[in-house]
Motif scaffolding. Sequence first.
Motif, PDB file in Angstrom:
ATOM      1  N   GLY A  50       0.788  -1.222   0.000  1.00 57.22           N
ATOM      2  CA  GLY A  50       0.000   0.000   0.000  1.00 57.22           C
ATOM      3  C   GLY A  50       0.823   1.277   0.000  1.00 57.22           C
ATOM      4  N   LEU A  51       2.053   1.195  -0.452  1.00 55.06           N
ATOM      5  CA  LEU A  51       2.936   2.363  -0.506  1.00 55.06           C
ATOM      6  C   LEU A  51       2.983   2.928  -1.920  1.00 55.06           C
ATOM      7  N   PRO A  52       3.393   4.182  -2.064  1.00 57.66           N
ATOM      8  CA  PRO A  52       3.565   4.726  -3.415  1.00 57.66           C
ATOM      9  C   PRO A  52       4.570   3.871  -4.196  1.00 57.66           C
ATOM     10  N   PRO A  53       4.340   3.654  -5.486  1.00 52.02           N
ATOM     11  CA  PRO A  53       5.205   2.771  -6.286  1.00 52.02           C
ATOM     12  C   PRO A  53       6.503   3.457  -6.721  1.00 52.02           C
ATOM     13  N   THR A  54       7.216   3.994  -5.749  1.00 56.93           N
ATOM     14  CA  THR A  54       8.454   4.712  -6.039  1.00 56.93           C
ATOM     15  C   THR A  54       9.546   4.246  -5.098  1.00 56.93           C
ATOM     16  N   LEU A  55      10.720   3.992  -5.648  1.00 52.10           N
ATOM     17  CA  LEU A  55      11.913   3.692  -4.849  1.00 52.10           C
ATOM     18  C   LEU A  55      12.888   4.845  -5.044  1.00 52.10           C
ATOM     19  N   VAL A  69      23.646 -17.395  -5.992  1.00 57.22           N
ATOM     20  CA  VAL A  69      23.638 -16.004  -6.436  1.00 57.22           C
ATOM     21  C   VAL A  69      22.339 -15.395  -5.937  1.00 57.22           C
ATOM     22  N   ARG A  70      22.453 -14.266  -5.274  1.00 58.62           N
ATOM     23  CA  ARG A  70      21.285 -13.548  -4.766  1.00 58.62           C
ATOM     24  C   ARG A  70      21.456 -12.069  -5.089  1.00 58.62           C
ATOM     25  N   VAL A  71      20.338 -11.356  -5.241  1.00 57.32           N
ATOM     26  CA  VAL A  71      20.384  -9.921  -5.473  1.00 57.32           C
ATOM     27  C   VAL A  71      19.739  -9.227  -4.281  1.00 57.32           C
ATOM     28  N   LEU A  72      20.446  -8.227  -3.751  1.00 55.97           N
ATOM     29  CA  LEU A  72      19.918  -7.407  -2.668  1.00 55.97           C
ATOM     30  C   LEU A  72      19.595  -6.029  -3.221  1.00 55.97           C
ATOM     31  N   THR A  73      18.475  -5.475  -2.802  1.00 54.49           N
ATOM     32  CA  THR A  73      18.063  -4.129  -3.190  1.00 54.49           C
ATOM     33  C   THR A  73      17.853  -3.322  -1.921  1.00 54.49           C
ATOM     34  N   PHE A  74      18.368  -2.103  -1.919  1.00 57.20           N
ATOM     35  CA  PHE A  74      18.172  -1.171  -0.812  1.00 57.20           C
ATOM     36  C   PHE A  74      17.600   0.108  -1.403  1.00 57.20           C
ATOM     37  N   ALA A  75      16.553   0.665  -0.781  1.00 58.89           N
ATOM     38  CA  ALA A  75      15.955   1.896  -1.299  1.00 58.89           C
ATOM     39  C   ALA A  75      15.101   2.559  -0.224  1.00 58.89           C
ATOM     40  N   PHE A  76      14.910   3.861  -0.386  1.00 58.86           N
ATOM     41  CA  PHE A  76      13.964   4.579   0.459  1.00 58.86           C
ATOM     42  C   PHE A  76      12.569   4.374  -0.118  1.00 58.86           C
ATOM     43  N   VAL A  77      11.583   4.200   0.750  1.00 61.25           N
ATOM     44  CA  VAL A  77      10.195   4.015   0.320  1.00 61.25           C
ATOM     45  C   VAL A  77       9.271   4.824   1.211  1.00 61.25           C
ATOM     46  N   GLY A  78       8.053   5.002   0.741  1.00 60.65           N
ATOM     47  CA  GLY A  78       7.033   5.656   1.544  1.00 60.65           C
ATOM     48  C   GLY A  78       7.060   7.159   1.426  1.00 60.65           C
ATOM     49  N   GLU A  79       6.510   7.798   2.448  1.00 57.49           N
ATOM     50  CA  GLU A  79       6.398   9.253   2.478  1.00 57.49           C
ATOM     51  C   GLU A  79       6.667   9.733   3.894  1.00 57.49           C
ATOM     52  N   PRO A  86      16.793  14.432  -7.563  1.00 60.77           N
ATOM     53  CA  PRO A  86      16.490  12.987  -7.613  1.00 60.77           C
ATOM     54  C   PRO A  86      17.517  12.120  -6.889  1.00 60.77           C
ATOM     55  N   ASP A  87      18.796  12.461  -6.985  1.00 59.25           N
ATOM     56  CA  ASP A  87      19.815  11.646  -6.323  1.00 59.25           C
ATOM     57  C   ASP A  87      19.891  11.911  -4.820  1.00 59.25           C
ATOM     58  N   ARG A  88      19.086  12.852  -4.314  1.00 61.35           N
ATOM     59  CA  ARG A  88      19.049  13.146  -2.881  1.00 61.35           C
ATOM     60  C   ARG A  88      17.674  12.906  -2.265  1.00 61.35           C
ATOM     61  N   LYS A  89      16.735  12.426  -3.077  1.00 66.32           N
ATOM     62  CA  LYS A  89      15.394  12.151  -2.560  1.00 66.32           C
ATOM     63  C   LYS A  89      15.469  10.979  -1.590  1.00 66.32           C
ATOM     64  N   ARG A  90      14.794  11.153  -0.466  1.00 59.33           N
ATOM     65  CA  ARG A  90      14.797  10.113   0.557  1.00 59.33           C
ATOM     66  C   ARG A  90      13.521  10.226   1.377  1.00 59.33           C
TER      67      ARG A  90
END
Length: 138
Positions: A50-55, A69-79, A86-90
């Motif tokens: 239920g979060l905005p579809p933005t990472l 082999v595994r892939v890890l993803t790290f990102a800011f989510v939510g509001e 864009p490179d400083r959005k968090r």
Amino acid sequence: LRRRMTFDSGDAPPDGARTHVDRDILRELTRLVTAHVSVGPGVQVALARGLPPTLWQPSFTVCVGAGQVRVLTFAFVGEPVLGDRPDRKRTPFCVRIATGDLVEEAVSLSRGGASTTEARVHYAAEAVAERTLSTLDH
């Protein structure tokens, strides 16, 4: 992913064996890794929760070891979204997403296993410190 082959040449490894990569498995593994080194799986996790579809500031790590082999993803989510570029959005929240073993899935697919449109991932989200400016800081 590998199978052992023996050679008679003098430049073979001391035990007389050489590692060979199965091309079909490697092709499937490459396809799977490529699919996860993108925001697609993260957007799906965000939508499912239920979060905005933005990472924001996504970063990806490909982990290779112990035959996996595994892939890890790290990102800011939510509001709320903070930052002026864009490179400083968090946001105050960071998500960590980890795939299962992609080698196992690639082997199955290369042997005619059913291809799925969904991959199982594990994720966790948590609040980050106010001073956290990038996913690398977290």
